[in-house]
Enzyme design. Sequence first.
Site, mmCIF file in Angstrom:
data_model
loop_
_atom_site.group_PDB
_atom_site.id
_atom_site.type_symbol
_atom_site.label_atom_id
_atom_site.label_comp_id
_atom_site.label_asym_id
_atom_site.label_seq_id
_atom_site.Cartn_x
_atom_site.Cartn_y
_atom_site.Cartn_z
ATOM 1 N N HIS A 1 -120.646 -45.098 33.447
ATOM 2 C CA HIS A 1 -119.288 -44.983 33.994
ATOM 3 C C HIS A 1 -119.203 -45.434 35.440
ATOM 4 C CE1 HIS A 1 -121.099 -41.117 35.311
ATOM 5 N NE2 HIS A 1 -120.279 -41.229 36.325
ATOM 6 N N HIS B 1 -120.315 -35.588 47.448
ATOM 7 C CA HIS B 1 -120.262 -34.842 46.190
ATOM 8 C C HIS B 1 -121.665 -34.437 45.777
ATOM 9 C CE1 HIS B 1 -121.064 -38.890 44.740
ATOM 10 N NE2 HIS B 1 -120.975 -38.572 43.464
#
Length: 313
Positions: free
Chosen positions: A115, A179
């Site tokens: 992805h 993140h």
Amino acid sequence: MPAALVAMSHSPLIGFVDVPEELKTELDGVFDTARSFVKDFDPTLIINFAPDHYNGFFYDTMPPFCVGLRGFGLGDYDTAVGDLDVPTEKAESLVSFVQDQDIDMTMSRYMGLDHGAVQPMEILFGGIDTVPTIPVFVNGVAGPFVPMRRIRAMGQAIGRWAADQDERVLLIASGGLSHDPPVPQWATASEDVRKFLLDGRNPTPEARQARQERVINAAKDFVEGKATIRDLNPEWDQNFMKMCAEHDIAGLDALTVDEMVRDAGNSSHEVRTWVSAFSAFGAIGDYKVDYQYYREIKHYIAGFGVMTATQQA
């Protein structure tokens, strides 16, 4: 040779977790802006700098960066499956050129793309085979990492190659910013998880679903303040984006592995894709950032940024 750049965060959680309607509408507008930008630019060649998340690259062989001479979507998180339109001869030319610049570029004859590489192409173009694309893997999760100056030098070499091409070249950087999703770390992984990190290719549908559910559940816990992962760092994110916009890519050499993990999370190393792309873009010529967006989005476990840039006349 006309050139343009889109740098954008990605998240496998888009479409898998519910977000406030206001945020969904806002992101739809951001993506529409990026789509209009690339439509107006009308690229004939894409160089796609993206990380991997132990879907295509594993510790049995983990290069710091790699060019795909062919590539295919792996289909994680319902992203596209199938071959990219990779111009193999051009990709081979890129590898040779970069190696001649004293950069030890590796290559893959058939690169699996998760992805991280596929999502931006689906958002921007509606598919992965609509424009000829050279995929460039940039390791952003599997330590140890090369110093940031080597990433910058690699990007500059690719930019010098791109400057000589008779193409309308679009550089895509996918990843970051701050993140810390539940991606396993070798140092703390169990023996079973280490086996996966060594070679977890071709997982069963059940194994893939279980892995995805862990990330989805972590996002839900993060939103509710129950997750143990590091918090997002908007100040760090926006300073990084500011340095990209102000052409201070060399200043990013000062980023160290330990400081990045401490300040922005284990997966903040995905910004290496941005460093690669902006370094390449700067090597092509002077540039200006036309549009930028930033928001911390806990639902996606991501400091979420988007930037578009064009070359200065």
